[in-house]
Write a protein that holds these residues in place. Structure first.
Motif, PDB file in Angstrom:
ATOM      1  N   SER A 172       0.558 -31.003  38.313  1.00  0.00           N
ATOM      2  CA  SER A 172      -0.790 -30.944  37.746  1.00  0.00           C
ATOM      3  C   SER A 172      -1.362 -32.349  37.653  1.00  0.00           C
ATOM      4  CB  SER A 172      -0.759 -30.312  36.353  1.00  0.00           C
ATOM      5  OG  SER A 172      -2.002 -30.431  35.682  1.00  0.00           O
ATOM      6  N   PRO A 173      -2.586 -32.578  38.196  1.00  0.00           N
ATOM      7  CA  PRO A 173      -3.357 -31.696  39.069  1.00  0.00           C
ATOM      8  C   PRO A 173      -2.586 -31.388  40.353  1.00  0.00           C
ATOM      9  CG  PRO A 173      -4.744 -33.487  38.261  1.00  0.00           C
ATOM     10  CD  PRO A 173      -3.325 -33.826  37.918  1.00  0.00           C
ATOM     11  N   GLY A 180      -5.728 -28.251  37.305  1.00  0.00           N
ATOM     12  CA  GLY A 180      -5.046 -29.022  36.276  1.00  0.00           C
ATOM     13  C   GLY A 180      -4.826 -28.171  35.038  1.00  0.00           C
ATOM     14  N   TYR A 181      -3.674 -28.332  34.407  1.00  0.00           N
ATOM     15  CA  TYR A 181      -3.346 -27.565  33.205  1.00  0.00           C
ATOM     16  C   TYR A 181      -3.818 -28.321  31.963  1.00  0.00           C
ATOM     17  CZ  TYR A 181      -0.188 -24.612  36.020  1.00  0.00           C
ATOM     18  OH  TYR A 181       0.332 -23.740  36.953  1.00  0.00           O
ATOM     19  N   THR A 182      -4.512 -27.617  31.080  1.00  0.00           N
ATOM     20  CA  THR A 182      -4.918 -28.212  29.808  1.00  0.00           C
ATOM     21  C   THR A 182      -3.679 -28.409  28.934  1.00  0.00           C
ATOM     22  OG1 THR A 182      -5.228 -26.089  28.695  1.00  0.00           O
ATOM     23  CG2 THR A 182      -7.122 -26.989  29.914  1.00  0.00           C
ATOM     24  N   VAL A 211      -8.548 -37.237  37.775  1.00  0.00           N
ATOM     25  CA  VAL A 211      -9.012 -36.072  37.014  1.00  0.00           C
ATOM     26  C   VAL A 211     -10.488 -36.260  36.688  1.00  0.00           C
ATOM     27  CG1 VAL A 211      -6.751 -35.486  36.079  1.00  0.00           C
ATOM     28  CG2 VAL A 211      -8.212 -37.091  34.836  1.00  0.00           C
ATOM     29  N   ASP A 213     -14.545 -34.862  35.057  1.00  0.00           N
ATOM     30  CA  ASP A 213     -15.278 -34.400  33.884  1.00  0.00           C
ATOM     31  C   ASP A 213     -14.564 -34.926  32.637  1.00  0.00           C
ATOM     32  OD1 ASP A 213     -17.092 -32.970  35.605  1.00  0.00           O
ATOM     33  OD2 ASP A 213     -15.529 -31.452  35.842  1.00  0.00           O
ATOM     34  N   ASP A 214     -14.288 -34.059  31.680  1.00  0.00           N
ATOM     35  CA  ASP A 214     -13.611 -34.527  30.457  1.00  0.00           C
ATOM     36  C   ASP A 214     -12.168 -34.022  30.399  1.00  0.00           C
ATOM     37  OD1 ASP A 214     -14.203 -31.879  30.175  1.00  0.00           O
ATOM     38  OD2 ASP A 214     -15.100 -32.047  28.183  1.00  0.00           O
ATOM     39  N   PHE A 215     -11.588 -33.721  31.582  1.00  0.00           N
ATOM     40  CA  PHE A 215     -10.215 -33.200  31.618  1.00  0.00           C
ATOM     41  C   PHE A 215      -9.223 -34.260  31.138  1.00  0.00           C
ATOM     42  CE2 PHE A 215      -6.114 -32.359  33.612  1.00  0.00           C
ATOM     43  CZ  PHE A 215      -5.930 -31.027  33.294  1.00  0.00           C
ATOM     44  N   GLU A 216      -8.302 -33.848  30.276  1.00  0.00           N
ATOM     45  CA  GLU A 216      -7.270 -34.754  29.747  1.00  0.00           C
ATOM     46  C   GLU A 216      -5.946 -34.474  30.450  1.00  0.00           C
ATOM     47  OE1 GLU A 216      -4.622 -35.542  25.671  1.00  0.00           O
ATOM     48  OE2 GLU A 216      -5.808 -33.701  25.921  1.00  0.00           O
ATOM     49  N   GLU A 321      -9.937 -29.296  38.713  1.00  0.00           N
ATOM     50  CA  GLU A 321      -9.972 -30.306  37.644  1.00  0.00           C
ATOM     51  C   GLU A 321      -9.598 -31.702  38.132  1.00  0.00           C
ATOM     52  OE1 GLU A 321      -9.712 -26.380  35.778  1.00  0.00           O
ATOM     53  OE2 GLU A 321      -8.436 -27.308  37.283  1.00  0.00           O
TER      54      GLU A 321
END
Length: 400
Positions: A172-173, A180-182, A211, A213-216, A321
């Motif tokens: 991930s990603p 991608g896993y949250t 990664v 946008d706002d992906f963590e 993601e």
């Protein structure tokens, strides 16, 4: 041929390399080819990293090094893991190999016995199953369809685990989907793994810095410290630092596993390139300010490709993601016939006809274990991507 090892019968050549090679051959014949198969950034290695490599050469740092990495690089990797992932490792828990692929291969070779099972969510990076087979293990693919955004569910993971399970490979990603896993999604998988202490986790974090946008980004041992003692956290400088050809990968994990992996490496390649190691040292310790602009560039390309492919007839393309791939579903194209008279029986036929009739090279989904799809790498110029997507739209519109 009797002379060759039976092992070769268990594996197949890399389909991504095959597509890239075919595209290069057609280009050499004068065809107008757009290659979207290769998974590597299209910009140069940052200047400071190149300068560090040149300095290493000038200073004579061109001899053998310790088998699995120079001390300075191992120290820098320890600092990276603590700074970016909240993971504390000592140098004897770090290994450096000739690319991320060798890291994964060494771990599997050092641990797999005949009958050992390795859980691999599909679609997967093409090399995972074949490396498991080379190591004598049994790959167990678990289909993760578009309905779940190409992500493994806790119920699927629980159902796949048996007493023979040795490893769970987590990416991930993802390559090929970019999924991608949250933190919550990964924690749910970790909760399953905590109930099965015999299962080890191989986390392939190669696309950590890509990664959007706002992906963590998070990694398993970070989300669930209880898994630390049976997790190999794998990474490298290839994708984030545009250093694919330098061939440096690394991992942190339990000291006894790292030692075993070093033993495998000592009898295969020995040390990674000395010059590449000093370049990687600069990559990890030098300025990181180019990472954010690169992310922004890839995000723009992702949005362009997702938008244009979703306008193609019979194609459904989720928005990923991270990484620099999309993995569109072409269920709406199967069973039709191309303008060139080719019956689209599956995604391999689709990719073949697309290349022959439009000059666009993509990798068919079956190579990654899930069909009917194809993978596009959008690590190339916007203008090239726009032209490629226009050709794909035209090709799909011509299917009858």
């Amino acid at each position: 041929m009797a002379f060759l090892s039976d092992t070769l019968a268990r594996v197949k050549p890399s389909p991504t390399i095959a597509v890239t090679t075919k595209a290069a051959e057609l280009k050499a014949q004068g065809r107008d080819i757009i290659g979207l198969g290769a998974g590597e950034p299209d910009f140069d290695t940052p200047e400071n990293i190149r300068a560090a490599a040149k300095l290493a050469i000038d200073e004579g740092k061109t001899r053998y090094t310790p088998v699995d990495g120079i001390p300075e690089l191992k120290k820098a990797i320890c600092a990276k893991f603590e700074r970016e992932n909240g993971l504390k490792y000592e140098p004897n828990q770090i290994t450096v190999g000739t690319g991320g692929k060798q890291i994964l291969y060494n771990a599997l070779m050092a641990t797999c016995n005949p009958g050992d099972e390795v859980i691999i969510p599909a679609p997967y990076w093409v090399s995972y199953p074949d490396m498991v087979l080379l190591a004598g293990g049994t790959p167990v693919a678990v289909d993760c369809g578009i309905e779940n955004d190409f992500k493994l569910t806790p119920a699927q993971l629980e159902a796949a685990i048996t007493p023979k399970t040795k490893w769970f490979i987590f990416n991930s990603p993802s390559n090929p989907t970019g999924a991608g896993y949250t933190r919550a999604e990964l924690k749910a998988l970790c909760d399953v793994l905590m109930r099965h202490p015999h299962v080890w986790i191989m986390s392939d974090d190669m696309y950590e810095h890509l990664v959007f946008d706002d992906f963590e980004f998070v990694t398993p041992a970070q989300v669930e410290p209880g898994l630390y003692d049976r997790t190999l956290t794998c990474n490298g400088v290839s994708k984030s630092y545009a250093m694919t050809g330098w061939r440096i990968g690394y991992a942190g994990g339990p000291a006894h596993l790292i030692k075993a992996m070093g033993m495998i490496q000592s009898q295969s390649t020995s040390n990674p390139s000395s010059v590449s190691q000093y370049a990687a040292l600069e990559a990890l310790t030098g300025p990181q300010d180019f990472l954010a602009p690169n992310r922004k560039l890839f995000q723009r390309r992702r949005d362009l490709v997702v938008s244009m492919l979703n306008q193609a007839k019979g194609v459904k393309c989720p928005k990923p993601e991270g990484a620099f791939y999309v993995y569109p579903d072409i269920s709406g194209c199967i069973g039709k016939t191309s303008a060139g008279g080719v019956k689209i029986t599956d995604d391999k036929a689709f990719a073949s006809a697309l290349l022959e009739e439009t000059g666009v090279a993509v990798v068919f989904g079956a190579a990654f274990g899930l069909s009917p799809n194809f993978r596009v790498s959008y690590a190339t110029a916007d203008s090239v991507l726009e032209e490629a997507c226009k050709r794909i739209q035209t090709f799909c519109a011509g299917l009858k």
